[in-house]
Scaffold this motif. Structure first.
Motif, PDB file in Angstrom:
ATOM      1  N   ASP A  35     -49.293 -17.269  83.566  1.00 63.99           N
ATOM      2  CA  ASP A  35     -48.769 -16.197  84.412  1.00 63.99           C
ATOM      3  C   ASP A  35     -47.773 -15.325  83.648  1.00 63.99           C
ATOM      4  OD1 ASP A  35     -46.108 -17.320  84.545  1.00 63.99           O
ATOM      5  OD2 ASP A  35     -46.825 -18.719  86.064  1.00 63.99           O
ATOM      6  N   HIS A  36     -47.396 -14.204  84.253  1.00 64.33           N
ATOM      7  CA  HIS A  36     -46.605 -13.180  83.574  1.00 64.33           C
ATOM      8  C   HIS A  36     -45.279 -13.716  83.057  1.00 64.33           C
ATOM      9  CE1 HIS A  36     -44.438  -9.418  82.824  1.00 64.33           C
ATOM     10  NE2 HIS A  36     -43.498  -9.856  83.653  1.00 64.33           N
ATOM     11  N   ASP A  37     -44.512 -14.410  83.902  1.00 69.49           N
ATOM     12  CA  ASP A  37     -43.167 -14.849  83.504  1.00 69.49           C
ATOM     13  C   ASP A  37     -43.218 -15.865  82.360  1.00 69.49           C
ATOM     14  OD1 ASP A  37     -42.055 -13.225  85.405  1.00 69.49           O
ATOM     15  OD2 ASP A  37     -41.929 -14.796  86.936  1.00 69.49           O
ATOM     16  N   GLU A  38     -44.110 -16.838  82.463  1.00 71.77           N
ATOM     17  CA  GLU A  38     -44.229 -17.847  81.410  1.00 71.77           C
ATOM     18  C   GLU A  38     -44.700 -17.224  80.095  1.00 71.77           C
ATOM     19  OE1 GLU A  38     -45.389 -22.235  82.166  1.00 71.77           O
ATOM     20  OE2 GLU A  38     -46.543 -21.064  83.621  1.00 71.77           O
ATOM     21  N   ALA A  39     -45.669 -16.340  80.183  1.00 71.72           N
ATOM     22  CA  ALA A  39     -46.210 -15.698  78.980  1.00 71.72           C
ATOM     23  C   ALA A  39     -45.134 -14.855  78.302  1.00 71.72           C
ATOM     24  CB  ALA A  39     -47.412 -14.843  79.337  1.00 71.72           C
ATOM     25  N   LEU A  40     -44.351 -14.120  79.087  1.00 70.66           N
ATOM     26  CA  LEU A  40     -43.301 -13.274  78.520  1.00 70.66           C
ATOM     27  C   LEU A  40     -42.209 -14.108  77.876  1.00 70.66           C
ATOM     28  CD1 LEU A  40     -42.545 -10.290  78.263  1.00 70.66           C
ATOM     29  CD2 LEU A  40     -41.203 -10.521  80.363  1.00 70.66           C
ATOM     30  N   HIS A  89     -50.003 -25.539  75.302  1.00 70.74           N
ATOM     31  CA  HIS A  89     -51.054 -26.542  75.492  1.00 70.74           C
ATOM     32  C   HIS A  89     -52.015 -26.117  76.592  1.00 70.74           C
ATOM     33  CE1 HIS A  89     -50.253 -30.433  73.244  1.00 70.74           C
ATOM     34  NE2 HIS A  89     -49.379 -29.580  72.748  1.00 70.74           N
ATOM     35  N   ARG A  90     -51.482 -25.535  77.660  1.00 71.44           N
ATOM     36  CA  ARG A  90     -52.351 -25.088  78.738  1.00 71.44           C
ATOM     37  C   ARG A  90     -53.171 -23.868  78.317  1.00 71.44           C
ATOM     38  NH1 ARG A  90     -49.868 -23.017  82.879  1.00 71.44           N
ATOM     39  NH2 ARG A  90     -47.691 -23.303  82.290  1.00 71.44           N
ATOM     40  N   ALA A  91     -52.589 -23.050  77.446  1.00 65.58           N
ATOM     41  CA  ALA A  91     -53.318 -21.860  76.981  1.00 65.58           C
ATOM     42  C   ALA A  91     -54.421 -22.241  75.988  1.00 65.58           C
ATOM     43  CB  ALA A  91     -52.342 -20.878  76.341  1.00 65.58           C
ATOM     44  N   ILE A  92     -54.066 -23.070  75.018  1.00 71.01           N
ATOM     45  CA  ILE A  92     -55.044 -23.497  73.995  1.00 71.01           C
ATOM     46  C   ILE A  92     -55.283 -24.990  74.181  1.00 71.01           C
ATOM     47  CG2 ILE A  92     -55.603 -23.500  71.535  1.00 71.01           C
ATOM     48  CD1 ILE A  92     -53.443 -21.401  71.124  1.00 71.01           C
ATOM     49  N   GLN A  93     -56.177 -25.327  75.061  1.00 72.43           N
ATOM     50  CA  GLN A  93     -56.469 -26.716  75.364  1.00 72.43           C
ATOM     51  C   GLN A  93     -57.379 -27.321  74.304  1.00 72.43           C
ATOM     52  OE1 GLN A  93     -57.881 -27.146  79.409  1.00 72.43           O
ATOM     53  NE2 GLN A  93     -56.541 -25.501  80.156  1.00 72.43           N
ATOM     54  N   ASN A  94     -57.457 -28.646  74.330  1.00 71.62           N
ATOM     55  CA  ASN A  94     -58.319 -29.334  73.362  1.00 71.62           C
ATOM     56  C   ASN A  94     -59.772 -28.889  73.502  1.00 71.62           C
ATOM     57  OD1 ASN A  94     -56.069 -30.700  72.530  1.00 71.62           O
ATOM     58  ND2 ASN A  94     -56.561 -32.601  73.584  1.00 71.62           N
ATOM     59  N   LYS A  95     -60.231 -28.721  74.749  1.00 71.62           N
ATOM     60  CA  LYS A  95     -61.610 -28.281  74.956  1.00 71.62           C
ATOM     61  C   LYS A  95     -61.822 -26.850  74.452  1.00 71.62           C
ATOM     62  CE  LYS A  95     -60.840 -26.955  79.798  1.00 71.62           C
ATOM     63  NZ  LYS A  95     -61.252 -27.220  81.213  1.00 71.62           N
ATOM     64  N   LYS A 145     -39.201 -22.253  66.353  1.00 73.50           N
ATOM     65  CA  LYS A 145     -40.103 -22.333  65.199  1.00 73.50           C
ATOM     66  C   LYS A 145     -41.520 -22.679  65.658  1.00 73.50           C
ATOM     67  CE  LYS A 145     -36.877 -21.542  62.158  1.00 73.50           C
ATOM     68  NZ  LYS A 145     -36.886 -20.277  61.380  1.00 73.50           N
ATOM     69  N   TYR A 146     -42.463 -22.391  64.749  1.00 74.57           N
ATOM     70  CA  TYR A 146     -43.881 -22.560  65.078  1.00 74.57           C
ATOM     71  C   TYR A 146     -44.217 -23.992  65.490  1.00 74.57           C
ATOM     72  CZ  TYR A 146     -44.254 -18.108  62.573  1.00 74.57           C
ATOM     73  OH  TYR A 146     -44.094 -16.813  62.163  1.00 74.57           O
ATOM     74  N   TRP A 147     -43.736 -24.971  64.729  1.00 79.55           N
ATOM     75  CA  TRP A 147     -44.109 -26.363  65.008  1.00 79.55           C
ATOM     76  C   TRP A 147     -43.568 -26.814  66.360  1.00 79.55           C
ATOM     77  CZ3 TRP A 147     -47.669 -29.559  63.751  1.00 79.55           C
ATOM     78  CH2 TRP A 147     -47.542 -30.918  63.984  1.00 79.55           C
ATOM     79  N   ARG A 148     -42.351 -26.389  66.699  1.00 78.82           N
ATOM     80  CA  ARG A 148     -41.777 -26.775  67.980  1.00 78.82           C
ATOM     81  C   ARG A 148     -42.553 -26.128  69.123  1.00 78.82           C
ATOM     82  NH1 ARG A 148     -35.347 -26.506  69.656  1.00 78.82           N
ATOM     83  NH2 ARG A 148     -35.583 -27.434  71.736  1.00 78.82           N
ATOM     84  N   LEU A 149     -42.924 -24.878  68.949  1.00 78.98           N
ATOM     85  CA  LEU A 149     -43.671 -24.194  69.993  1.00 78.98           C
ATOM     86  C   LEU A 149     -45.076 -24.778  70.165  1.00 78.98           C
ATOM     87  CD1 LEU A 149     -42.702 -20.446  69.431  1.00 78.98           C
ATOM     88  CD2 LEU A 149     -42.060 -21.918  71.342  1.00 78.98           C
ATOM     89  N   SER A 150     -45.628 -25.345  69.074  1.00 82.77           N
ATOM     90  CA  SER A 150     -46.974 -25.933  69.183  1.00 82.77           C
ATOM     91  C   SER A 150     -46.987 -27.134  70.117  1.00 82.77           C
ATOM     92  CB  SER A 150     -47.480 -26.339  67.798  1.00 82.77           C
ATOM     93  OG  SER A 150     -46.811 -27.495  67.321  1.00 82.77           O
TER      94      SER A 150
END
Length: 473
Positions: free
Chosen positions: A410-415, A434-440, A423-428
């Protein structure tokens, strides 16, 4: 030099021939029939069009680096078609002259380097043609406890045999390490033993030429007085033939052993017996076969504490099984880490292809071992690395916001996530990413799921090769 080999006036060669005869003298009647058949004109079988073209296509299919002449595998077929008749004539007369191999060095994990010899493509084809004719003659005489570089045999079968010995009560392993085995094979002893099976003088002459072709290290040529260069199509067969003398000796003594190329284990019931065996086998290798044994790496101990072919055994209740050694696991992790580094070039499809080739190949080899938990944890770690790589490639806040919205955030979470300074690793590891880029989603983009492949290979190893399916831990 080859002429000297064919005469009995060479006392040293005569000695090696007598030694070879002492090991080959106990051949079965069936093998003696094969030996008599081998005394036919084998070179005619080598130069048969069907055999040559099979060898040609095999070399092309395997690709491989060019030799000293720079010819690639793609150029092989046109070259053979152009010079087919002269090639046939030279092979039949025994006047074919191999070129020196190109010396390359492959780094090992311990910091040393493995020396490989890359023959030119045409020489590889000729070696392959000879190999295809010799295997049906030589392979049936090899020990059933030899598993390396042989048709319908594998490292996994060698590990299963080791497990069988342990279950039978042979719980001490004699580990005898050969120092630079492929580089120290004695040519005269090898040819003398080969003559017990092959009498075609043209074939023997060609093999002698390949063994003594020399190598080019940069611009420097060096002659080869011993050894069979790793990288040649004939080398594994000749190396197996040379150590077949060891196999015959171990069988004569009644030892329980497993050999995969130059890596072998002898299983005994006590440490004291193992020390006696190590001493006697070392004497045999050094004095009868002229090989060098590395005393610092040779020892007697539990197979649970020493890896064999990348595996270790461990006891599980009333049985024994195996698992990949920690060095094998670390090697996989290093490769995956290199493939998924954040600043690497290439499309995600390229990255997925490299990951699949590395991981699936590793799983196919080690699937005989218990490693389900390791695969699950490694896949989780890999998915985190892929998410951070994708996040970095999205670069700008606008692109990140747009992509997150595209994947249902949703808008608020994405923003909030798109503007984060973490940092990149922490955000991963973030729940939103995780919900945006799921394992499937990663699987849909080309990253293969490892566990189904692991389960399939476990079943294949259990039913097709060994007859039983062992429980996955």
């Amino acid at each position: 030099m080859p002429r000297k080999q064919n005469t009995s006036r060479d006392g040293s060669l005569q000695k090696h021939r007598l030694e070879a005869e002492s090991y080959a003298g106990a051949l079965s009647n069936g093998h003696k029939e094969r030996e008599n058949q081998s005394r036919a004109c084998l070179i005619d079988k080598v130069i048969e069009p069907q055999n040559l073209w099979k060898a040609c296509l095999s070399v092309k299919r395997n690709h491989g680096a060019p030799g000293i002449d720079g010819m690639t595998t793609e150029e092989l077929v046109p070259t053979v078609k152009k010079y087919y008749q002269p090639l046939i004539q030279k092979l039949k007369e025994g006047t074919y002259q191999p070129q020196p191999v190109k010396r390359v060095r492959i780094p090992k994990p311990d910091g040393s380097a493995r020396k490989l010899g890359i023959p030119r493509v045409l020489d590889r084809m000729v070696q392959q043609a000879i190999y295809q004719v010799l295997v049906p003659i030589l392979d049936p005489s090899f020990s059933k406890y030899s598993y390396g570089f042989r048709p319908h045999r594998s490292a996994q079968m060698a590990i299963r045999q080791s497990e069988t010995y342990w279950s039978e009560g042979y719980r001490v392993a004699v580990i005898c390490d050969l120092k630079s085995y492929f580089d120290t094979i004695n040519h005269q002893r090898l040819m003398a033993y080969l003559e017990r099976f092959i009498s075609d003088k043209v074939i023997l002459k060609l093999i002698w030429k390949f063994l003594n072709a020399g190598f080019m290290d940069g611009e420097t040529f060096s002659a080869t007085r011993e050894g069979a260069p790793q990288g040649g199509n004939l080398s594994p067969l000749l190396a197996n033939l040379y150590l077949d003398q060891l196999d015959k000796e171990l069988e004569r003594r009644g030892h329980k052993f497993v050999r995969y190329a130059d890596d072998f284990r002898i299983y005994v019931s006590s440490k004291r017996a193992g020390e006696r065996v190590l001493k006697s086998v070392t004497y045999f290798l050094e004095n009868k076969l002229g090989l060098a044994v590395n005393p610092s790496k040779s020892c007697v101990g539990s197979p649970m504490k020493h890896k064999f072919l990348g595996f270790r055994l461990y006891r599980m209740k009333q049985t024994v099984t195996c698992y990949p050694d920690s060095t094998a696991k670390q090697r996989l992790l290093r490769k995956l880490k290199k493939i998924t580094r954040r600043n690497r070039p290439g499309t995600f499809q390229n990255i997925a292809q490299e990951i699949n080739q590395t991981a699936i190949g590793w799983i196919n080899y080690y699937a005989i071992g218990a490693m389900k938990t390791f695969l699950i944890r490694t896949k989780q770690w890999l998915n985190h690395r892929l998410r951070q790589l994708i996040w970095k490639r999205w670069k700008s806040v606008r692109t990140r916001y747009r992509q997150l919205r595209r994947f249902g955030i949703d808008h608020d979470e994405a923003l909030k996530l798109a503007g984060s300074r973490k940092k990149y690793w922490r955000l991963s590891h973030s729940e939103t990413l995780h919900r945006a880029i799921q394992n499937k989603t990663l699987i849909r983009w080309g990253i293969k799921d490892w566990l189904p492949q692991y389960e399939r290979m476990r079943v294949n190893y259990g039913t097709a090769v060994y007859g039983t399916v062992r429980t996955v831990v």
